[in-house]
Write a protein that holds these residues in place. Structure first.
Motif: not given
Length: 455
Positions: A355-361, A372-390
């Motif tokens: 869904h983050p990639a679909l929303g950004a698209e 920047v807004t598009v990128q923020a939506v694409a990355q809002h589930h990314e985590r620095r501890n590598n536990k996020g997605f995608p």
């Protein structure tokens, strides 16, 4: 308004279209981003009537009608409208609204609807609760209302009673009748400070108004703008909840004004006119979550010194629309997400994590949405501890706005859970399970806003 109010004024909420015809009527205006709910609750302010534009009233919207009935049951409420009346006259009557008034509003229009006695009478302030020297068994069944509030000469939506020391409560007016000002004045001359309405009928009216408002907003004839206005007010539930986690009144005023500002930006740039965004806004659960996330993200932007108009716009729009990609998922999966995200199967979770990639698209195809807004939506589930997605972003190139949205998103989810489980400590959960996925500066901004205030 003067600090010491000696008479009644008229409260006009969020209408910029007022034509002054006479200065004989004192007026109180609430602009967008103000606090109309606080004025309605402040019973030291005396209002002869409330004129409300439910489309542009922020915060509050249509919910202010019920709020006015709760705190000022004898004060007439009028709905302002432009071009077309948003509700039928019958629907308004059922919500205990006295009338619908077309814009522009003028002082002459106000005077036509209210008896002159309400503005001419210099009231002596009375306590909210009358001094009942001799208790009566029925006292708990009635709600006191200052007698001067009935000087408007308008229809009462409740049976009205006067309290007699010896025999108890006597009905002096039936619901849907008009209390003539000369009758009210005669009671005032006899020393009557309060009339009374039945608590049960009052509560029934409030419950009915709430239910009717929800039904009206789902009706096909109600404008999209009206629905958007109401959805922005859903965030007030979040305000009341996270207030317990350290928000002070200054923060609350700020985020309500901030939301109003973001809403105005979306309207000015016509972002909310696109069919994909409209479809997302119709999903009340997803959009309610977006409002809460935008509130928290706006607060966290303060200690990070994100102060430019463009940056604030990015934070607000990205936070509101961060989950718009969920609307692109299968309907069955959307329904499951609303009930229990933890019950997803492995295959369903893989689809959900798209869904983050679909929303950004989706947002990338809409004019007016910046990169920047598009990128923020694409990355809002990314985590620095590598536990996020995608999982396609390293810590060195994580979008700062995406981090703000991500940590706000996590907090709002905990807030929702805490409503079902009051024992849940949201701040402790953030420390234990969330903070290690975000940068030091973003975590410190969260601590500054919530934890330092609470400590």
């Amino acid at each position: 308004m003067p600090e010491q109010q000696t008479g009644y004024s008229t409260l006009i909420i969020n209408s910029s279209r007022y034509q002054s015809v006479s200065s004989s009527i004192p007026l109180t205006f609430v602009k967008a981003g103000g606090s109309p709910s606080l004025l309605i609750r402040d019973l030291t302010k005396k209002f002869a009537a409330i004129f409300l534009d439910p489309v542009h009233a922020m915060p509050g919207g249509i919910d202010l009608i019920t709020l006015a009935h709760r705190f000022r049951p004898a004060t007439p409420v009028y709905v302002l409208y432009d071009k077309e009346l948003p509700f039928s006259h019958e629907q308004l009557r059922r919500m205990a609204v006295n009338d619908a008034v077309p814009l522009p509003l003028s002082s002459s229009t106000i005077k036509e609807r209210l008896a002159p006695e309400i503005f001419e009478y210099t009231f002596v302030p009375v306590p909210a609760e009358p001094n009942l020297s001799s208790p009566h068994p029925e006292d708990q069944e009635y709600l006191p209302v200052p007698a001067t509030d009935f000087l408007t000469g308008t229809c009462s939506f409740f049976d009205v009673f006067v309290r007699l020391p010896s025999t108890g409560y006597l009905k002096v007016l039936s619901a849907n009748d008009t209390f003539a000002p000369h009758r009210v004045l005669s009671y005032l001359e006899k020393g009557v400070s309060h009339f009374f309405i039945g608590k049960r009928s009052h509560e029934q009216c409030l419950t009915y108004c709430d239910a009717l408002a929800e039904n009206l907003l789902d009706a096909p004839g109600i404008s999209f703008e009206m629905k958007v206005s109401d959805l922005f007010n859903k965030g007030q539930t979040v305000v009341e909840t996270i207030r317990k986690e350290g928000l002070n009144p200054i923060h609350i005023d700020y985020i309500l004004a901030y939301l109003a500002h973001v809403r105005a930006l979306m309207r000015q740039t016509k972002l909310d006119s696109h069919s994909q965004i409209q479809a997302f806004l119709s999903n009340l659960a997803a959009y309610d979550h977006g409002v809460g996330t935008a509130m928290v993200a706006g607060l966290l932007a303060l200690p990070l010194k994100i102060e430019t108009e463009a940056a604030f716009r990015m934070v607000g729009v990205a936070a509101l629309l961060h989950d718009i990609g969920i609307n692109e998922l299968p309907k069955g999966l959307q329904a499951k997400l609303e009930t229990d995200e933890n019950s997803l199967t492995h295959d369903e979770r893989e689809i959900y994590e798209m869904h983050p990639a679909l929303g950004a698209e989706l947002l990338n195809r809409i004019p007016g949405i910046d990169e920047v807004t598009v990128q923020a939506v694409a990355q809002h589930h990314e985590r620095r501890n590598n536990k996020g997605f995608p999982g396609k972003v390293t810590s060195s190139n994580t979008n700062r706005i995406a981090e703000l949205i991500g940590i706000s998103d996590e907090f709002i989810k905990l807030v929702v859970k805490s409503k079902e489980n009051p024992a849940l400590d949201c701040l402790r959960e953030m420390e234990a399970k969330v903070f290690d996925g975000f940068s030091y500066s973003v975590v410190e901004s969260f601590r500054t806003v919530f934890m330092m205030t609470k400590s």
